[in-house]
Write a protein that holds these residues in place. Structure first.
Motif, mmCIF file in Angstrom:
data_model
loop_
_atom_site.group_PDB
_atom_site.id
_atom_site.type_symbol
_atom_site.label_atom_id
_atom_site.label_comp_id
_atom_site.label_asym_id
_atom_site.label_seq_id
_atom_site.Cartn_x
_atom_site.Cartn_y
_atom_site.Cartn_z
ATOM 1 N N VAL A 1 -4.871 -0.924 8.437
ATOM 2 C CA VAL A 1 -5.099 -0.952 6.988
ATOM 3 C C VAL A 1 -6.131 0.136 6.546
ATOM 4 N N GLY B 1 2.213 -6.109 -0.710
ATOM 5 C CA GLY B 1 1.194 -6.003 0.557
ATOM 6 C C GLY B 1 1.830 -5.632 1.907
ATOM 7 N N SER C 1 -4.389 -5.766 -0.693
ATOM 8 C CA SER C 1 -3.311 -5.199 -1.666
ATOM 9 C C SER C 1 -3.389 -5.665 -3.037
ATOM 10 N N LEU D 1 0.788 1.297 -2.402
ATOM 11 C CA LEU D 1 0.150 1.154 -3.535
ATOM 12 C C LEU D 1 -0.856 2.199 -3.832
ATOM 13 N N GLY E 1 3.624 -1.974 0.345
ATOM 14 C CA GLY E 1 2.667 -1.930 1.350
ATOM 15 C C GLY E 1 1.422 -1.119 0.892
ATOM 16 N N HIS E 2 0.266 -1.630 1.486
ATOM 17 C CA HIS E 2 -0.967 -1.072 0.854
ATOM 18 C C HIS E 2 -1.031 0.426 0.719
#
Length: 562
Positions: free
Chosen positions: A547, A74, A282, A51, A47-48
């Motif tokens: 996000v 993502g 992402s 990462l 997921g963001h």
């Protein structure tokens, strides 16, 4: 694809086995490399936040691998081509909370991150009225729109906005702080105190204002400011979005602050569509990670996080039982998955595990993604042909023309264990700005709907119940925009159970845990786990969902400082 007619079920209109192009494919390493390389850190979940954590570690010279169970990266910030030519932000769908310092520090614009600022921001049509409410960044246009319903409200709206922006600016210091924990370093705790001090300065030490908004029912705050129900309902949606709350629930004001603290390009409270869908966020982070020397592996589910001598030291892969070692493990999974599914109960302190088991993951959200062959035409705001009107660029609120409408929908779900008979709907049409998402003349639409529980009267949803709820949604929209149903080409429905099963969010909760007052700041699990070498880098930690990227960055900084 024109002249689509409803088959026996809406839910059969998307090809079950179609799997569109994966733009991150070139960034994904071959699975055998994972077993042949040595890593300083392993991140569970792409997921963001996972990462982002990996990228900060890699930029400090650490050898890092991100391991993802799905075929694509993502997590909830993902773009999926569900129908040929139609690309959907399947779960999360708007950007505003992603911290500007993270965009800058990871050079995400250089790595392809682009966005479209929406203007106006919000549209509330009335079902049985030719009037509608349209709000954006133009102060005069806002006052004119509000004045249709109340001259008094039009006069005080700018002042209300200024007060909320002041609170949002101040709370940003708290949101971006690293909460203290018993293993935090002195410097981290000092910096947290400094950020709290800065928050006080932003508020001119008027903590009573913050306390009032953050702890009160949002309905109480809005009733003190305004008399117009369409305006109050429009503003109240930010206080309940994604949360199993009513505007009358104490603490709903904090959820509003969580959503309005962001902005894009200097527009406070504005939200943007990411070019190519939310997977574009992402993808840009993944490119930054690869440039820094990190690796990404997909279709590689992890079965356990392993502990020896009181320290996390390795992961076991589900497919073949292989063990991959590293001195640092970061989990982008929810607290429940991390501590209850991937770890042995005996490896965790009993009190800590009890707290983890007490986390509330209740969610009210069913997300619906639609492919359509024309824009919806609203009775109160007709438009000409294929040219979008200003309202098509906004978040469109339906079935919530008053705070009573929102509370009724909440109460129906909360008291019956069934989805609301009168669900509230937020519609977005990203393809009006982003032409990469749909074929010419067609559009992608997202429906963020509330309230629906993860189970239907305590049992798993049946296909018939999902279809009935979807029909209910479409009938509501048809009331506002006649002809809408005949424009539908394909439908993808994600109930809370589907969001849990397919995206990996426990309870279907978009925040990795409900944003109640008891689950904020130090009320959320810390970045550092009780096990040395193991860190939580997902939204289950402070400051929660959206996000935003803060959990990923702060977990990486905690690991580096240790």
């Amino acid at each position: 694809m024109k002249n689509f007619k409803r088959s026996s079920s809406w839910l059969t209109t998307l090809p079950k086995k179609f799997q569109g192009a994966n733009p991150a494919k070139a960034l994904i390493s071959a699975p055998e490399e994972l077993k042949n390389k040595r890593y300083d850190a392993l991140v569970v979940g792409a997921g963001h936040n996972g990462l982002i954590a990996a990228t900060y570690l890699a930029k400090k010279g650490k050898k890092v691998a991100v391991i993802e169970k799905r075929h694509m990266i993502g997590g909830a910030a993902v773009t999926e081509e569900l129908l040929p030519g139609f690309h959907f932000s399947r779960a999360s769908y708007l950007m505003a909370l992603l911290r500007p310092e993270i965009i800058k520090e990871l050079d995400l614009v250089k790595h392809g991150l682009k966005w479209f600022v929406r203007e106006p921001h919000a549209f509330t049509p009335l079902r049985n009225d030719k009037r509608f409410l349209l709000l954006g960044s133009d102060a005069k246009a806002n006052r004119d729109s509000i004045a249709q319903f109340s001259q008094k409200d039009a006069k005080v709206y700018d002042q209300y906005n200024a007060e909320m922006e002041k609170l949002a600016d101040a709370i940003t210091h708290l949101m971006t702080a690293m909460p203290p924990d018993e293993r935090s370093h002195f410097v981290e705790n000092f910096n947290t105190g400094k950020q709290m001090f800065n928050m006080g300065k932003e508020l001119d030490w008027n903590f009573s204002l913050l306390h009032k908004v953050a702890t009160a029912p949002m309905s109480k705050i809005l009733d003190q400011w305004f008399e117009s129900e369409p305006l109050k309902a429009c503003l109240a949606t930010d206080a309940v979005i994604g949360a199993m709350l009513s505007p009358h629930t104490p603490g709903s004001g904090y959820v509003l602050l969580h959503h309005v603290m962001g902005g894009v390009e200097g527009h406070k409270g504005a939200w943007a569509y990411v070019e190519g869908g939310m997977g574009g966020v992402s993808l840009a982070i993944a490119k930054a990670l690869k440039e820094a020397g990190g690796d990404i592996y997909t279709e590689t589910p992890v079965s356990s996080i392993n502990v020896a001598n009181g320290k996390a030291h390795s992961l076991t892969l589900e497919a073949d039982g292989a063990t991959i070692s590293a001195s640092t493990i970061l989990a982008n999974t929810t607290p429940k998955v991390t501590y209850e599914h991937l770890m042995k109960e005996s490896d965790l302190p009993a009190g800590f595990l009890s707290d983890i088991k007490g986390i509330d993951y209740s969610s009210p959200v069913t997300k619906v993604n639609l492919a359509v062959d024309q824009l919806p035409t609203f009775k109160c705001a007709p438009h000409s042909g294929s040219t979008p009107g200003p309202h098509h660029f906004t978040t469109i609120h339906m079935n919530c023309e008053s705070m009573a409408d929102i509370d009724r929908a909440y109460t129906e779900c909360a008291t019956t264990g069934r989805p609301s008979d009168n669900p509230i709907i937020e519609m977005t049409i990203p393809s009006v700005l982003d032409k990469t998402l749909a074929p010419d003349g067609s559009h992608t639409i997202g429906l963020f709907t509330q309230y629906s529980p993860i189970t239907f009267e305590g049992k798993k949803w049946t296909a018939e119940q999902k279809e009935a709820y979807t029909d209910k949604l479409f009938n509501v929209i048809e009331d506002y925009a006649p002809g809408f149903k005949s424009s539908i080409l394909g439908v993808d429905v994600l109930t809370p159970q589907d969001i849990e099963d397919q995206i990996g969010l426990t309870g279907g909760n978009i925040f990795h845990g409900a944003m109640g007052l008891d689950q904020l700041f130090i009320g959320r699990p810390g970045y550092r786990s009780p096990i040395p070498g193991l860190y939580l880098c997902g939204s289950g930690s402070h400051p929660g969902g959206g996000v935003m990227g803060i959990p990923g960055k702060h977990a990486a900084l905690a690991a580096l400082s240790d």
